[in-house]
Design a protein around this motif. Structure first.
Motif, short mmCIF file in Angstrom:
data_model
loop_
_atom_site.label_atom_id
_atom_site.label_comp_id
_atom_site.label_asym_id
_atom_site.label_seq_id
_atom_site.Cartn_x
_atom_site.Cartn_y
_atom_site.Cartn_z
N ALA A 239 35.66 35.20 43.28
CA ALA A 239 35.65 34.42 42.12
C ALA A 239 34.89 33.03 42.54
CB ALA A 239 37.15 33.94 41.98
N TYR A 240 35.18 32.37 43.76
CA TYR A 240 34.49 31.33 44.24
C TYR A 240 32.74 31.59 44.29
CZ TYR A 240 38.50 28.83 45.39
OH TYR A 240 39.57 28.02 45.00
N ARG A 241 32.40 32.91 44.98
CA ARG A 241 31.22 33.47 44.88
C ARG A 241 30.41 33.27 43.69
NH1 ARG A 241 31.94 38.13 46.72
NH2 ARG A 241 32.34 37.19 49.10
N ARG A 242 31.30 33.91 42.47
CA ARG A 242 30.62 33.64 41.17
C ARG A 242 30.36 32.33 40.86
NH1 ARG A 242 34.42 38.16 40.78
NH2 ARG A 242 35.78 36.71 39.64
N ASN A 243 31.22 31.38 41.00
CA ASN A 243 31.04 29.93 40.58
C ASN A 243 29.95 29.34 41.20
OD1 ASN A 243 32.80 29.73 38.51
ND2 ASN A 243 34.72 29.65 39.85
#
Length: 289
Positions: A239-243
């Protein structure tokens, strides 16, 4: 005294309906008179379709959007709650024309957050005009008409950011008086200005006071996400990677936008309203929607 927009709309709807029916009745009476005068009753009838009546009925969505457009006009100084009709469309700026709602100082209203910029200014307008006691109910009513998800403020912000300029562009037949700045297709930065208040210093102000702070805001968000990513594990990392990837794209768009603003600010671009909207739009098209 606080007022509900829903109540005011019902009053307006009734007024429009009465006006519509009266005009239709009068037009049909005239038709009957001329039919009798020329003895053509075998050829036509006096009745007319509603679609042929020359005044329009109330329309909830159209009228709420018109209210928002008027609010935007007051925020930029095109209109004033203290004077009837068009208040400013060029010429000498008269500060005494505005006391209830003071127009924005530098002719720029950002569209990047529901908590400030144009969205907050429209919310303040609703509070000023209809009362702070009914603000939440009025925002909920407006949001219900506009549609969208989230809180009423988020629904209003979504309309202002995504659809207001498109509607304005259509209403003004592709010759808008409010112009929308945009950093690019990802929408990292958006803001409105009022054409008749433009001067050559505006681009520099847009860069220094709005675009660069927005870039710094996104940079700080990227830093926080990166720190959180390093501490996360498992599904959280994805999720952090997508953001982070999204923020990288927005920052790249902002860098190009700031470079264009800097270059155009150095050119000291002037607009001549006598040339018309389309020719002037060409001068700033690289930073406009």
């Amino acid at each position: 005294m606080s007022v509900l927009i829903s109540d005011k709309y019902r009053e307006w709807e009734q007024l429009c309906e009465e006006r519509f029916r009266k005009l239709k009745e009068n037009e049909e009476k005239l038709n009957s008179f001329y039919i009798g005068l020329y003895d053509i009753g075998d050829e036509i009838t006096p009745e007319i379709d509603d679609s042929d009546v020359t005044v329009r009925r109330a329309d909830l969505q159209r009228d709420i959007k018109s209210l928002i457009s008027y609010a935007v006009g007051c925020i930029f100084g095109r209109y004033s709650l203290d004077r009837e009709g068009l208040c400013y469309a060029g010429g000498k700026w008269d500060v005494s024309a505005y006391s209830t709602v003071i127009p924005c100082k530098n002719n720029i209203m950002p569209l990047n957050s529901p908590d400030d910029g144009l969205t907050a200014a429209v919310e303040d307008f609703i509070s000023t005009v209809y009362g702070s006691d009914t603000l939440e109910e009025n925002l909920a009513f407006i949001a219900g008409v506009l549609g969208g998800s989230g809180t009423p403020k988020e629904a209003l912000h979504s309309y202002l950011r995504r659809s207001f300029f498109k509607d304005h562009f259509k209403v003004y037949h592709s010759r808008p008086v409010y112009w929308q700045f945009s950093s690019g297709p990802k929408g990292a930065f958006k803001a409105l200005m009022y054409l008749h208040r433009y001067d050559s210093s505006l681009i520099g102000c847009l860069n220094d006071s709005y675009a660069r702070p927005r870039y710094e805001e996104l940079t700080e968000e990227h830093r926080r996400m990166s720190d959180a990513y390093r501490k996360a594990s498992g599904a959280e990392k994805a999720a952090y990677r997508r953001n982070i990837s999204r923020l990288n794209t927005l920052l790249l768009e902002m860098e190009g936008f700031i470079a264009r603003l800097r270059e155009m600010a150095e050119q000291d671009i002037a607009l001549d309203l006598d040339d018309g909207v389309r020719l002037n739009y060409e001068k700033l098209k690289d930073i406009l929607e």
